[in-house]
Design a protein around this motif. Structure first.
Motif, PDB file in Angstrom:
ATOM      1  N   PRO A  80       0.874  -1.302   0.091  1.00 59.16           N
ATOM      2  CA  PRO A  80       0.031  -0.092   0.101  1.00 59.16           C
ATOM      3  C   PRO A  80       0.894   1.344   0.122  1.00 59.16           C
ATOM      4  O   PRO A  80       0.444   2.210  -0.561  1.00 59.16           O
ATOM      5  CB  PRO A  80      -0.794  -0.090   1.168  1.00 59.16           C
ATOM      6  N   ARG A  81       2.086   1.190   0.725  1.00 59.42           N
ATOM      7  CA  ARG A  81       2.753   2.478   0.542  1.00 59.42           C
ATOM      8  C   ARG A  81       3.279   2.953  -0.859  1.00 59.42           C
ATOM      9  O   ARG A  81       3.195   4.073  -1.341  1.00 59.42           O
ATOM     10  CB  ARG A  81       4.193   2.365   1.352  1.00 59.42           C
ATOM     11  N   ALA A  82       3.668   1.867  -1.613  1.00 54.17           N
ATOM     12  CA  ALA A  82       3.892   2.174  -3.026  1.00 54.17           C
ATOM     13  C   ALA A  82       2.680   2.835  -3.722  1.00 54.17           C
ATOM     14  O   ALA A  82       2.848   3.680  -4.593  1.00 54.17           O
ATOM     15  CB  ALA A  82       4.249   1.045  -3.683  1.00 54.17           C
ATOM     16  N   ILE A  83       1.372   2.263  -3.587  1.00 54.92           N
ATOM     17  CA  ILE A  83       0.319   2.709  -4.423  1.00 54.92           C
ATOM     18  C   ILE A  83      -0.070   4.126  -3.748  1.00 54.92           C
ATOM     19  O   ILE A  83      -0.175   5.221  -4.653  1.00 54.92           O
ATOM     20  CB  ILE A  83      -1.060   1.855  -3.655  1.00 54.92           C
ATOM     21  N   VAL A  84       0.132   4.347  -2.317  1.00 57.67           N
ATOM     22  CA  VAL A  84      -0.076   5.824  -1.904  1.00 57.67           C
ATOM     23  C   VAL A  84       1.006   6.892  -2.616  1.00 57.67           C
ATOM     24  O   VAL A  84       0.605   7.922  -2.891  1.00 57.67           O
ATOM     25  CB  VAL A  84      -0.032   5.833  -0.254  1.00 57.67           C
ATOM     26  N   GLU A  85       2.331   6.200  -2.765  1.00 58.34           N
ATOM     27  CA  GLU A  85       3.274   7.220  -3.171  1.00 58.34           C
ATOM     28  C   GLU A  85       2.820   7.478  -4.717  1.00 58.34           C
ATOM     29  O   GLU A  85       3.016   8.654  -5.017  1.00 58.34           O
ATOM     30  CB  GLU A  85       4.637   6.620  -2.983  1.00 58.34           C
ATOM     31  N   GLU A  86       2.574   6.376  -5.407  1.00 56.58           N
ATOM     32  CA  GLU A  86       2.030   6.487  -6.715  1.00 56.58           C
ATOM     33  C   GLU A  86       1.139   7.463  -7.090  1.00 56.58           C
ATOM     34  O   GLU A  86       1.154   8.269  -8.053  1.00 56.58           O
ATOM     35  CB  GLU A  86       2.016   5.024  -7.454  1.00 56.58           C
ATOM     36  N   LEU A  87      -0.025   7.326  -6.280  1.00 61.56           N
ATOM     37  CA  LEU A  87      -1.291   8.112  -6.729  1.00 61.56           C
ATOM     38  C   LEU A  87      -1.339   9.159  -5.777  1.00 61.56           C
ATOM     39  O   LEU A  87      -1.920  10.319  -6.290  1.00 61.56           O
ATOM     40  CB  LEU A  87      -2.262   7.151  -6.234  1.00 61.56           C
ATOM     41  N   GLY A  88      -0.753   9.205  -4.712  1.00 63.38           N
ATOM     42  CA  GLY A  88      -0.909  10.563  -3.774  1.00 63.38           C
ATOM     43  C   GLY A  88      -0.046  11.628  -4.050  1.00 63.38           C
ATOM     44  O   GLY A  88      -0.221  12.622  -3.743  1.00 63.38           O
ATOM     45  N   GLY A  89       1.262  11.263  -4.769  1.00 57.16           N
ATOM     46  CA  GLY A  89       2.209  12.327  -5.122  1.00 57.16           C
ATOM     47  C   GLY A  89       2.572  13.280  -3.987  1.00 57.16           C
ATOM     48  O   GLY A  89       2.765  14.299  -4.197  1.00 57.16           O
ATOM     49  N   GLY A  90       2.957  12.544  -2.689  1.00 58.22           N
ATOM     50  CA  GLY A  90       3.036  13.443  -1.466  1.00 58.22           C
ATOM     51  C   GLY A  90       1.930  14.100  -0.898  1.00 58.22           C
ATOM     52  O   GLY A  90       2.092  14.601   0.194  1.00 58.22           O
ATOM     53  N   ARG A  91       0.901  14.151  -1.419  1.00 61.23           N
ATOM     54  CA  ARG A  91      -0.550  14.734  -0.883  1.00 61.23           C
ATOM     55  C   ARG A  91      -0.997  13.848   0.092  1.00 61.23           C
ATOM     56  O   ARG A  91      -1.745  14.303   1.161  1.00 61.23           O
ATOM     57  CB  ARG A  91      -1.566  14.961  -1.869  1.00 61.23           C
ATOM     58  N   VAL A  92      -0.841  12.481  -0.106  1.00 58.83           N
ATOM     59  CA  VAL A  92      -1.246  11.506   1.300  1.00 58.83           C
ATOM     60  C   VAL A  92      -0.513  11.133   2.068  1.00 58.83           C
ATOM     61  O   VAL A  92       0.654  10.417   1.771  1.00 58.83           O
ATOM     62  CB  VAL A  92      -2.070  10.502   0.296  1.00 58.83           C
ATOM     63  N   THR A  93      -0.640  11.084   3.280  1.00 58.08           N
ATOM     64  CA  THR A  93       0.310  10.600   4.375  1.00 58.08           C
ATOM     65  C   THR A  93      -0.021   8.950   4.332  1.00 58.08           C
ATOM     66  O   THR A  93      -0.972   8.743   4.484  1.00 58.08           O
ATOM     67  CB  THR A  93      -0.081  11.358   5.801  1.00 58.08           C
ATOM     68  N   PHE A  94       1.078   8.366   4.930  1.00 59.58           N
ATOM     69  CA  PHE A  94       1.099   6.834   4.888  1.00 59.58           C
ATOM     70  C   PHE A  94       1.581   6.462   6.421  1.00 59.58           C
ATOM     71  O   PHE A  94       2.743   7.022   6.569  1.00 59.58           O
ATOM     72  CB  PHE A  94       1.915   6.232   3.864  1.00 59.58           C
ATOM     73  N   THR A  95       0.857   5.760   6.997  1.00 61.36           N
ATOM     74  CA  THR A  95       1.366   5.089   8.181  1.00 61.36           C
ATOM     75  C   THR A  95       1.123   3.691   8.344  1.00 61.36           C
ATOM     76  O   THR A  95       0.303   3.235   7.890  1.00 61.36           O
ATOM     77  CB  THR A  95       0.410   5.865   9.467  1.00 61.36           C
TER      78      THR A  95
END
Length: 332
Positions: free
Chosen positions: A71-86
Motif C-alpha cells: 500500500p505504501r507504493a500505491i499511496v506514493e504513486e497516486l498520492g504524489g506526496g499529498r497523502v500521508t502513509f502510516t
C-alpha cells in the motif's frame, strides 16, 4: 437512556483531544487498509478528485501491516506526496487500526473510509453542509451504493427521507436496523473524544454499536443522495464470518450492548424489532448458502436465526434451509 452506559469506557479506547497548538483542517479522511491493494487506487482516486487542499483536508492511509500487497507504493504513486502513509509495526486487527485512525485524525470531522470503499462526487460538500447547520449535529450520512468486487452496483440502501436535513426519530430508527454503511458516514472528532472509540468486544457490527451510541447523544444529518459505495466481497470483515454465523452472533451482541443507550420506554420494543429483522436476515442468508450446498454455513445461519427469534416458524424455516443444503451437497 443510561448516561453511565454511554460513557462507560471499559471496552473502548480513549480518543485524546487534539493539542491546542495543532492546526486543524475541517476534514480528516482516514483510510484504514489491510491487504486491499487491489481496490486502494480507486479509493484514493475517489477522495483526491474532491481534495480541498491540505489546509481543509487531511488525507491519510493507515495500514494494518499488509502482507499481500504494497500500500505504501500505491499511496506514493497516486498520492504524489499529498497523502500521508502510516503503517502498523505488526498486525493489530481492524478495531485497533480504526483507533489509530481516530487518534491520528486532526480534523474537526473524521471520515473513516475503508481501503476498498469509495466516495462519489459531492460527498464532502454535501455532508459538510449538514455539519455547518448546527453544533448539535454529531454525525452526517448519506445513502450508499452496494458494489461487488468489480465495482458493479448491486443495490442501494433504502432512502430514509426525501430531503436533506436532520433525521427525525434517529435513535430508534438506527437501533432497529443497521442502516448506515461505514463509508457513507462522517463524525465530529469531538464526539469520539466524548464517547470513545469502537467497542473492542465486537469483531462485526462494531460500526452499528457506534452509530447507535452516537445517536443517543447527538443529532444526525441525512443526505438522500447515494454519494458513497460499500464494497461487498468474501474477504470483507463481515464476509469472512458468514460461514460460522459469527456475523450474526456479533450483531446480537451489539444489540445487547446498545440496548442500554435507549430510553427505557422504547428499549424492549426496539430491540424486539431489531431481533425480528435479523432473524429474517439470518434465514435469508441460510437459504442463500443452502443453494450452493454449504451445509455448515446453512446450519450456522439457521441457528443464529433461532437465537434471534426462538419460535416454531423460524425453526421450521431454518430446518428447511439446512435440508436444502444437504440435498444440494448430495447432488455435487
Amino acid at each position: 437512556m443510561s448516561d453511565s452506559a454511554l460513557h462507560d469506557m471499559r471496552h473502548r479506547d480513549v480518543v485524546e483531544p487534539v493539542a491546542d497548538n495543532v492546526v486543524r483542517p475541517f476534514w480528516s479522511v482516514m483510510i484504514p487498509t489491510h491487504n486491499c491493494g487491489a481496490y486502494l487506487r480507486q479509493t484514493l482516486a475517489s477522495v483526491l478528485s474532491q481534495d480541498q487542499g491540505p489546509d481543509r483536508m487531511q488525507i491519510e492511509v493507515v495500514d494494518d501491516a499488509s502482507n499481500s500487497d504494497e500500500p505504501r507504493a500505491i499511496v506514493e504513486e497516486l498520492g504524489g506526496g499529498r497523502v500521508t502513509f502510516t503503517r502498523q509495526p505488526a498486525n493489530v486487527g481492524h478495531i485497533a487500526n480504526f483507533h489509530t485512525c481516530l487518534q491520528r485524525a486532526r480534523g474537526e470531522v473524521v471520515h473513516l473510509l475503508h481501503g476498498d470503499d469509495l466516495v462519489g462526487p459531492g460527498y464532502y460538500e454535501a455532508l459538510e453542509r449538514g455539519f455547518r447547520t448546527s453544533p448539535q449535529i454529531g454525525a452526517a450520512f448519506c445513502r450508499a451504493r452496494l458494489i461487488d468486487e468489480t465495482g458493479e452496483e448491486l443495490s442501494t440502501t433504502e432512502q430514509e427521507e426525501d430531503r436533506a436535513g436532520p433525521l427525525p426519530n434517529h435513535l430508534i430508527r438506527l437501533a432497529r436496523e443497521q442502516r448506515i454503511m461505514t463509508p457513507s458516514i462522517a463524525v465530529r472528532r469531538d464526539a469520539y473524544v466524548e464517547l470513545g472509540g469502537f467497542d473492542r468486544r465486537l469483531v462485526c457490527s462494531e460500526d452499528w454499536e457506534m452509530w447507535v451510541r452516537l445517536a443517543a447523544r447527538y443529532a444526525f444529518w441525512y443526505e438522500p443522495r447515494p454519494l458513497a459505495s460499500y464494497r461487498m466481497h468474501v474477504h470483507s470483515n463481515t464476509g469472512r464470518h458468514i460461514r460460522s454465523g459469527a456475523d450474526m452472533a456479533y450483531t446480537r451482541r451489539a444489540m445487547d450492548i446498545f440496548a442500554h443507550y435507549l430510553p427505557p420506554a422504547d428499549r424492549r420494543s426496539t430491540v424486539r424489532r431489531a431481533r425480528q429483522t435479523y432473524a429474517k436476515a439470518a434465514l435469508a442468508m441460510a437459504r442463500r448458502v443452502a443453494g450452493s450446498g454449504d451445509v455448515p454455513a446453512a446450519l450456522a445461519q439457521a441457528w443464529q436465526a433461532i437465537r434471534f427469534r426462538p419460535s416454531p416458524g423460524v425453526a421450521r424455516a431454518g430446518l428447511g434451509a439446512v435440508l436444502r443444503s444437504l440435498l444440494r451437497a448430495g447432488e455435487t
